[in-house]
Design a protein around this motif. Sequence first.
Motif, PDB file in Angstrom:
ATOM      1  N   ARG A 154       0.236  11.506   1.055  1.00 42.81           N
ATOM      2  CA  ARG A 154      -0.909  11.136   1.886  1.00 42.81           C
ATOM      3  C   ARG A 154      -2.126  10.658   1.088  1.00 42.81           C
ATOM      4  NH1 ARG A 154      -0.537  13.137   7.155  1.00 42.81           N
ATOM      5  NH2 ARG A 154       1.622  13.697   7.621  1.00 42.81           N
ATOM      6  N   MET A 155      -2.121  10.787  -0.234  1.00 44.78           N
ATOM      7  CA  MET A 155      -3.238  10.291  -1.040  1.00 44.78           C
ATOM      8  C   MET A 155      -2.884   8.875  -1.515  1.00 44.78           C
ATOM      9  SD  MET A 155      -6.285  11.030  -2.287  1.00 44.78           S
ATOM     10  CE  MET A 155      -6.431  12.819  -2.396  1.00 44.78           C
ATOM     11  N   LEU A 156      -3.831   7.945  -1.397  1.00 39.95           N
ATOM     12  CA  LEU A 156      -3.558   6.564  -1.760  1.00 39.95           C
ATOM     13  C   LEU A 156      -3.236   6.455  -3.242  1.00 39.95           C
ATOM     14  CD1 LEU A 156      -3.496   3.559  -0.909  1.00 39.95           C
ATOM     15  CD2 LEU A 156      -5.888   3.436  -1.654  1.00 39.95           C
ATOM     16  N   LEU A 157      -2.070   5.894  -3.531  1.00 40.82           N
ATOM     17  CA  LEU A 157      -1.693   5.609  -4.909  1.00 40.82           C
ATOM     18  C   LEU A 157      -2.223   4.243  -5.330  1.00 40.82           C
ATOM     19  CD1 LEU A 157       0.116   6.716  -7.287  1.00 40.82           C
ATOM     20  CD2 LEU A 157       1.896   5.217  -6.397  1.00 40.82           C
ATOM     21  N   GLY A 158      -2.073   3.264  -4.480  1.00 41.76           N
ATOM     22  CA  GLY A 158      -2.563   1.920  -4.764  1.00 41.76           C
ATOM     23  C   GLY A 158      -2.287   0.999  -3.608  1.00 41.76           C
ATOM     24  N   ASP A 159      -3.091  -0.047  -3.485  1.00 44.65           N
ATOM     25  CA  ASP A 159      -2.863  -1.009  -2.397  1.00 44.65           C
ATOM     26  C   ASP A 159      -2.344  -2.342  -2.901  1.00 44.65           C
ATOM     27  OD1 ASP A 159      -5.200  -1.805  -3.602  1.00 44.65           O
ATOM     28  OD2 ASP A 159      -6.475  -1.321  -1.888  1.00 44.65           O
ATOM     29  N   GLU A 160      -1.954  -2.412  -4.187  1.00 43.01           N
ATOM     30  CA  GLU A 160      -1.315  -3.606  -4.731  1.00 43.01           C
ATOM     31  C   GLU A 160      -0.103  -3.194  -5.556  1.00 43.01           C
ATOM     32  OE1 GLU A 160      -1.740  -6.802  -4.304  1.00 43.01           O
ATOM     33  OE2 GLU A 160      -3.418  -6.590  -2.918  1.00 43.01           O
ATOM     34  N   VAL A 161       0.679  -2.268  -5.036  1.00 43.70           N
ATOM     35  CA  VAL A 161       1.835  -1.748  -5.760  1.00 43.70           C
ATOM     36  C   VAL A 161       3.003  -2.722  -5.614  1.00 43.70           C
ATOM     37  CG1 VAL A 161       3.490   0.143  -5.945  1.00 43.70           C
ATOM     38  CG2 VAL A 161       1.085   0.626  -5.404  1.00 43.70           C
ATOM     39  N   ALA A 162       3.554  -3.141  -6.746  1.00 41.88           N
ATOM     40  CA  ALA A 162       4.679  -4.077  -6.730  1.00 41.88           C
ATOM     41  C   ALA A 162       5.993  -3.326  -6.901  1.00 41.88           C
ATOM     42  CB  ALA A 162       4.501  -5.113  -7.838  1.00 41.88           C
ATOM     43  N   ASP A 163       7.095  -4.076  -6.821  1.00 45.80           N
ATOM     44  CA  ASP A 163       8.439  -3.571  -7.122  1.00 45.80           C
ATOM     45  C   ASP A 163       8.950  -2.536  -6.128  1.00 45.80           C
ATOM     46  OD1 ASP A 163       8.495  -5.167  -9.420  1.00 45.80           O
ATOM     47  OD2 ASP A 163       7.439  -3.637 -10.570  1.00 45.80           O
ATOM     48  N   LEU A 164       8.330  -2.413  -4.976  1.00 45.31           N
ATOM     49  CA  LEU A 164       8.847  -1.482  -3.971  1.00 45.31           C
ATOM     50  C   LEU A 164      10.014  -2.107  -3.211  1.00 45.31           C
ATOM     51  CD1 LEU A 164       8.445   1.264  -2.514  1.00 45.31           C
ATOM     52  CD2 LEU A 164       6.975   0.046  -0.884  1.00 45.31           C
ATOM     53  N   VAL A 201       3.373  -0.563   4.090  1.00 41.54           N
ATOM     54  CA  VAL A 201       2.537   0.623   3.907  1.00 41.54           C
ATOM     55  C   VAL A 201       3.473   1.813   4.025  1.00 41.54           C
ATOM     56  CG1 VAL A 201       0.538   1.925   4.690  1.00 41.54           C
ATOM     57  CG2 VAL A 201       0.590  -0.555   5.000  1.00 41.54           C
ATOM     58  N   VAL A 202       3.550   2.620   2.967  1.00 37.40           N
ATOM     59  CA  VAL A 202       4.475   3.746   2.976  1.00 37.40           C
ATOM     60  C   VAL A 202       3.802   4.979   2.397  1.00 37.40           C
ATOM     61  CG1 VAL A 202       6.481   2.224   2.712  1.00 37.40           C
ATOM     62  CG2 VAL A 202       5.439   3.247   0.679  1.00 37.40           C
ATOM     63  N   ASP A 203       4.350   6.118   2.785  1.00 39.61           N
ATOM     64  CA  ASP A 203       3.979   7.393   2.169  1.00 39.61           C
ATOM     65  C   ASP A 203       5.253   8.021   1.636  1.00 39.61           C
ATOM     66  OD1 ASP A 203       2.195   9.720   1.650  1.00 39.61           O
ATOM     67  OD2 ASP A 203       3.558  10.689   3.065  1.00 39.61           O
ATOM     68  N   THR A 204       5.183   8.541   0.413  1.00 36.98           N
ATOM     69  CA  THR A 204       6.373   9.128  -0.207  1.00 36.98           C
ATOM     70  C   THR A 204       6.016  10.460  -0.850  1.00 36.98           C
ATOM     71  OG1 THR A 204       8.080   8.831  -1.903  1.00 36.98           O
ATOM     72  CG2 THR A 204       5.950   7.788  -2.300  1.00 36.98           C
ATOM     73  N   ALA A 205       6.983  11.335  -0.873  1.00 34.62           N
ATOM     74  CA  ALA A 205       6.763  12.648  -1.468  1.00 34.62           C
ATOM     75  C   ALA A 205       7.385  12.770  -2.845  1.00 34.62           C
ATOM     76  CB  ALA A 205       7.330  13.733  -0.549  1.00 34.62           C
ATOM     77  N   GLU A 206       8.410  11.966  -3.155  1.00 35.25           N
ATOM     78  CA  GLU A 206       9.204  12.205  -4.353  1.00 35.25           C
ATOM     79  C   GLU A 206       9.086  11.134  -5.426  1.00 35.25           C
ATOM     80  OE1 GLU A 206      10.613  15.026  -4.614  1.00 35.25           O
ATOM     81  OE2 GLU A 206      10.383  15.684  -2.552  1.00 35.25           O
ATOM     82  N   LEU A 207       8.706   9.912  -5.074  1.00 38.88           N
ATOM     83  CA  LEU A 207       8.607   8.884  -6.101  1.00 38.88           C
ATOM     84  C   LEU A 207       7.513   9.248  -7.098  1.00 38.88           C
ATOM     85  CD1 LEU A 207       9.009   5.601  -4.020  1.00 38.88           C
ATOM     86  CD2 LEU A 207      10.707   6.729  -5.472  1.00 38.88           C
ATOM     87  N   ARG A 208       7.763   8.913  -8.352  1.00 41.76           N
ATOM     88  CA  ARG A 208       6.849   9.310  -9.422  1.00 41.76           C
ATOM     89  C   ARG A 208       5.785   8.241  -9.656  1.00 41.76           C
ATOM     90  NH1 ARG A 208      10.410  10.107 -14.506  1.00 41.76           N
ATOM     91  NH2 ARG A 208       8.348  10.509 -15.407  1.00 41.76           N
ATOM     92  N   PRO A 209       4.532   8.671  -9.842  1.00 48.99           N
ATOM     93  CA  PRO A 209       3.495   7.706 -10.200  1.00 48.99           C
ATOM     94  C   PRO A 209       3.469   7.488 -11.708  1.00 48.99           C
ATOM     95  CG  PRO A 209       2.510   9.860  -9.914  1.00 48.99           C
ATOM     96  CD  PRO A 209       3.980  10.024  -9.623  1.00 48.99           C
ATOM     97  N   THR A 210       2.891   6.372 -12.125  1.00 50.16           N
ATOM     98  CA  THR A 210       2.644   6.156 -13.540  1.00 50.16           C
ATOM     99  C   THR A 210       1.473   7.020 -13.981  1.00 50.16           C
ATOM    100  OG1 THR A 210       1.186   4.309 -13.033  1.00 50.16           O
ATOM    101  CG2 THR A 210       3.500   3.791 -13.438  1.00 50.16           C
ATOM    102  N   ARG A 257       0.855  -1.180   0.000  1.00 51.88           N
ATOM    103  CA  ARG A 257       0.000   0.000   0.000  1.00 51.88           C
ATOM    104  C   ARG A 257       0.891   1.230   0.000  1.00 51.88           C
ATOM    105  NH1 ARG A 257      -5.535   0.980   3.288  1.00 51.88           N
ATOM    106  NH2 ARG A 257      -6.078  -0.579   1.735  1.00 51.88           N
ATOM    107  N   VAL A 258       0.739   2.050  -1.022  1.00 49.52           N
ATOM    108  CA  VAL A 258       1.608   3.212  -1.209  1.00 49.52           C
ATOM    109  C   VAL A 258       0.757   4.470  -1.288  1.00 49.52           C
ATOM    110  CG1 VAL A 258       3.291   4.329  -2.716  1.00 49.52           C
ATOM    111  CG2 VAL A 258       3.367   1.853  -2.383  1.00 49.52           C
ATOM    112  N   TYR A 259       1.131   5.464  -0.491  1.00 51.74           N
ATOM    113  CA  TYR A 259       0.502   6.779  -0.522  1.00 51.74           C
ATOM    114  C   TYR A 259       1.488   7.770  -1.121  1.00 51.74           C
ATOM    115  CZ  TYR A 259      -3.047   4.943   2.664  1.00 51.74           C
ATOM    116  OH  TYR A 259      -4.062   4.213   3.226  1.00 51.74           O
ATOM    117  N   LEU A 260       0.972   8.663  -1.931  1.00 52.61           N
ATOM    118  CA  LEU A 260       1.776   9.734  -2.498  1.00 52.61           C
ATOM    119  C   LEU A 260       1.292  11.047  -1.911  1.00 52.61           C
ATOM    120  CD1 LEU A 260       3.954  10.623  -4.454  1.00 52.61           C
ATOM    121  CD2 LEU A 260       2.231  10.657  -6.274  1.00 52.61           C
TER     122      LEU A 260
END
Length: 598
Positions: A270-280, A291-300, A265-268
């Motif tokens: 604080r907004m949910l990006l996805g709860d089945e995010v792979a390759d982290l 479960v992580v929150d990130t400010a700099e990683l880029r979404p697709t 589960r990844v938040y960007l």
Amino acid sequence: MERSFQVDLRGIVDLLSHHLYSSPQVFLREVLQNGVDAIAARQGLHPQWPGRIDIETIEHTGDGTLRIHDNGIGLTEDEVHTFLVTIGNSSKRDELGFTRQEFLGQFGIGLLSCFLVSDHVRVLTRSARGGPTLEWLGRSSGQYSVTRAAVERPEPGTTVVLSPRPDHGRWFEYATVLELARKFGGLVPVPMAVAGTPVSTGTLPWQVPYPTAAERTAALYDYAEQTFGFRPLDCLDLAVAEVGLTGVAFILPMSANPAGRGGHRVYLRRMLLGDEVADLLPEWAFFARCVVDTAELRPTASRESLYADDLLDATRRALDSRIRDWLVTLSVTDPATLHAFLSVHHLGVKALALHDDAMLRLVFDWWPMETGWGPLTLAEFCRRSPVVRYTTTADEFRELASVAAAQGIGLINGGYTYDAALMNRLTNLDPALVVRGLDPAELATRFDAAPEDDPRVAYILGHARRTLAPLDCVPVAKSFDPAQLPALFLADREVYRSRERGETRARTDGLWADVLAVVEPADPPDGTHQLVLNLRNPIVMTLLALTDPRLIGLAIESLFAQALLQGRHPLGATESALMNRSFSGLLQWAMRGQDAIR
């Protein structure tokens, strides 16, 4: 005045619904992201601005629409045309400041997602920089209009008004909207409510202060159970300052498929990006869910997964190091938890130990291997034996472990996944160690030789040589323990390989037969199998008393077949026929007497 979008809107909507977004539910996330961005932009003008987002569902608006209100920066007429109509024009967005890292998304693509559930999208917006309230009305047909609103908004901000398609009404109902708002925006630092019901806590679960560490751990375990459906074996904090990442990794309490890539589960921001995010995480850490929150990683483009770039690679390496450090620390501070972890997830640790000396040391010191002396760690085994001998298959270990132990030879089962490769790396820890695969013929050198002047042994061995010659096997008579084992088959691997090549060539014709003929050695292998008869075994002692050549042949064939079965060796057509013939002949002898044998 009616205008047209600068793209094929129906085609874009089809692309979004069938190829980009996984579900129509993302429309709410996109609108919420727009609201959060607008509030962040207004706080850029007034840092203490108390932003908020309010959602009214179809049960509360009274006109069958869904309305999402924010009190953010709003849009001027120029910005309306830029953000809500032109797609892919980034230069103007940069000038207006809406592609800076403080913002989650972009108004245009987010607004287009609303056409997944609605044929008409209405936006009422008033800019904090000044100007009247404007109404933007877009239609799925590709037409839009911008007019001055009939009613002024009481304050700057934006309201998105959606009318559901006939088959999409459920996405606008209170229960669904409340669930989705909590899912996507439950952690955003902006107060958010659905029909007056608060949905945003604004606090990351792993950053909530607790009086004691035990209370914090218990709360995180509860959170893992609610999020992933399991109560973790352990948890560890994650932090990668370079990408503004914080979070927590939960260790699965049950075994997981090493080939599986469990989602996180990844938040960007604080907004949910996805709860089945792979390759982290690295592949070997399949035993953790994060479960992580990130400010700099880029979404697709879909904003449902992470974009694979150098920044993600660096983040993965940092998390790799963090989990390895946790494992090493656990061996010092909490051996009980480490044992529990290894009993469930040893494959992951062993996979890492193939390339990492710290993990190899962990396996060496803590993981119990199957040995002929019982379960022992490699460290314990090396203290008892100066030479680390191992079998490459579990079947070979089962055949030879008790024999080796009886001769004082330590033996490890290297037939499990990664074990043989790990033992070959032990010299990285201690160059003085001697590590090698067991040569079965080595065992025979530890056995006591048969008396040279015993005519019974010579007579039996002579018949045995003639019986076993077609099987590429020679008989040997020795005395060894355990005494209950009548015969031991010591296979020559090169003889097996030569036979397999010959059988394969016999079944093949054309080009592949020629290829196999080229790779086949010109000379047959020098080695042969050995059948070691145990002179301490009562059955072999009875065999020495026999004089009838036919009965001796049947007995030798039976011992040969029994030794093959005992060692789980492959049975070809010749061996199977021999086994049936010998057992049948002995049964006939026992039931009808000597004259019954033909």
